[in-house]
Design a protein around this motif. Sequence first.
Motif, mmCIF file in Angstrom:
data_model
loop_
_atom_site.group_PDB
_atom_site.id
_atom_site.type_symbol
_atom_site.label_atom_id
_atom_site.label_comp_id
_atom_site.label_asym_id
_atom_site.label_seq_id
_atom_site.Cartn_x
_atom_site.Cartn_y
_atom_site.Cartn_z
ATOM 1 N N PHE A 1 34.447 97.008 50.283
ATOM 2 C CA PHE A 1 34.184 96.862 48.859
ATOM 3 C C PHE A 1 33.377 98.057 48.392
ATOM 4 N N ASP A 2 33.924 98.738 47.396
ATOM 5 C CA ASP A 2 33.252 99.892 46.813
ATOM 6 C C ASP A 2 33.630 99.967 45.337
ATOM 7 N N ILE A 3 33.414 101.104 44.732
ATOM 8 C CA ILE A 3 33.665 101.234 43.290
ATOM 9 C C ILE A 3 35.132 100.954 42.935
ATOM 10 N N SER A 4 36.044 101.213 43.842
ATOM 11 C CA SER A 4 37.465 100.975 43.543
ATOM 12 C C SER A 4 37.795 99.484 43.467
ATOM 13 N N SER A 5 37.030 98.650 44.134
ATOM 14 C CA SER A 5 37.274 97.204 44.095
ATOM 15 C C SER A 5 36.327 96.489 43.133
ATOM 16 N N PHE A 6 35.556 97.265 42.364
ATOM 17 C CA PHE A 6 34.569 96.701 41.452
ATOM 18 C C PHE A 6 35.157 95.695 40.462
ATOM 19 N N PRO A 7 36.289 95.976 39.810
ATOM 20 C CA PRO A 7 36.816 94.997 38.842
ATOM 21 C C PRO A 7 37.130 93.637 39.481
ATOM 22 N N GLN A 8 37.739 93.640 40.653
ATOM 23 C CA GLN A 8 38.058 92.387 41.331
ATOM 24 C C GLN A 8 36.788 91.651 41.742
ATOM 25 N N LEU A 9 35.808 92.394 42.215
ATOM 26 C CA LEU A 9 34.538 91.798 42.627
ATOM 27 C C LEU A 9 33.833 91.161 41.442
ATOM 28 N N THR A 10 33.833 91.850 40.308
ATOM 29 C CA THR A 10 33.200 91.328 39.099
ATOM 30 C C THR A 10 33.833 90.005 38.691
ATOM 31 N N ILE A 11 35.145 89.959 38.650
ATOM 32 C CA ILE A 11 35.856 88.736 38.273
ATOM 33 C C ILE A 11 35.546 87.618 39.262
ATOM 34 N N LEU A 12 35.588 87.928 40.537
ATOM 35 C CA LEU A 12 35.340 86.928 41.575
ATOM 36 C C LEU A 12 33.942 86.337 41.465
ATOM 37 N N THR B 1 27.488 99.972 44.595
ATOM 38 C CA THR B 1 28.162 99.315 43.483
ATOM 39 C C THR B 1 28.208 97.809 43.711
ATOM 40 N N VAL B 2 28.497 97.417 44.928
ATOM 41 C CA VAL B 2 28.552 96.000 45.287
ATOM 42 C C VAL B 2 27.174 95.372 45.129
ATOM 43 N N LEU B 3 26.165 96.082 45.559
ATOM 44 C CA LEU B 3 24.800 95.568 45.450
ATOM 45 C C LEU B 3 24.419 95.338 43.982
ATOM 46 N N ARG B 4 24.788 96.257 43.123
ATOM 47 C CA ARG B 4 24.511 96.074 41.690
ATOM 48 C C ARG B 4 25.227 94.844 41.144
ATOM 49 N N GLU B 5 26.468 94.642 41.556
ATOM 50 C CA GLU B 5 27.209 93.474 41.083
ATOM 51 C C GLU B 5 26.646 92.183 41.663
ATOM 52 N N LEU B 6 26.175 92.215 42.899
ATOM 53 C CA LEU B 6 25.522 91.032 43.468
ATOM 54 C C LEU B 6 24.249 90.697 42.695
ATOM 55 N N SER B 7 23.502 91.724 42.289
ATOM 56 C CA SER B 7 22.296 91.507 41.485
ATOM 57 C C SER B 7 22.650 90.885 40.137
ATOM 58 N N THR B 8 23.696 91.377 39.515
ATOM 59 C CA THR B 8 24.148 90.819 38.237
ATOM 60 C C THR B 8 24.598 89.371 38.413
ATOM 61 N N ALA B 9 25.351 89.112 39.477
ATOM 62 C CA ALA B 9 25.809 87.744 39.745
ATOM 63 C C ALA B 9 24.621 86.822 39.994
ATOM 64 N N GLN B 10 23.620 87.326 40.704
ATOM 65 C CA GLN B 10 22.424 86.525 40.943
ATOM 66 C C GLN B 10 21.739 86.165 39.621
ATOM 67 N N GLU B 11 21.643 87.110 38.711
ATOM 68 C CA GLU B 11 21.053 86.848 37.392
ATOM 69 C C GLU B 11 21.849 85.784 36.638
ATOM 70 N N HIS B 12 23.184 85.896 36.670
ATOM 71 C CA HIS B 12 24.029 84.919 35.992
ATOM 72 C C HIS B 12 23.857 83.530 36.607
ATOM 73 N N CYS B 13 23.787 83.468 37.912
ATOM 74 C CA CYS B 13 23.598 82.179 38.590
ATOM 75 C C CYS B 13 22.248 81.573 38.215
ATOM 76 N N GLU B 14 21.214 82.386 38.181
ATOM 77 C CA GLU B 14 19.889 81.887 37.823
ATOM 78 C C GLU B 14 19.856 81.401 36.383
ATOM 79 N N GLN B 15 20.525 82.105 35.489
ATOM 80 C CA GLN B 15 20.586 81.673 34.091
ATOM 81 C C GLN B 15 21.312 80.333 33.951
ATOM 82 N N ALA B 16 22.253 80.074 34.840
ATOM 83 C CA ALA B 16 22.994 78.812 34.813
ATOM 84 C C ALA B 16 22.268 77.711 35.585
#
Length: 104
Positions: free
Chosen positions: A8-19, A45-60
Amino acid sequence: MVRMCGEFDISSFPQLTILLRGTCQQTRDAWLIVDLRPLTFMDSTVLRELSTAQEHCEQAGHGLRLVYDQPFISRLLALRGATSQFPRYATPDNAWAGRQAPKH
């Protein structure tokens, strides 16, 4: 639970974001467990998306926990100062129970 396999890197970022964002919104569990053990490579890039996902999970009202055992993930987290944000869990069962793995 989400299991990430391969590279997983910048090329797989869109799929990771959706997932990750979709799973955060749909989960009814107290934790979103992300199993990274099958990964062979990930970049910051993956780490940044994991951080964003963590924020979204905490908000929920949920949280996010990472399962991993690869030294390269531990190094990436340490380089980014994210080891306390993402403590290591050895197995999904340990992540569900909140039993952190010893540090590498």
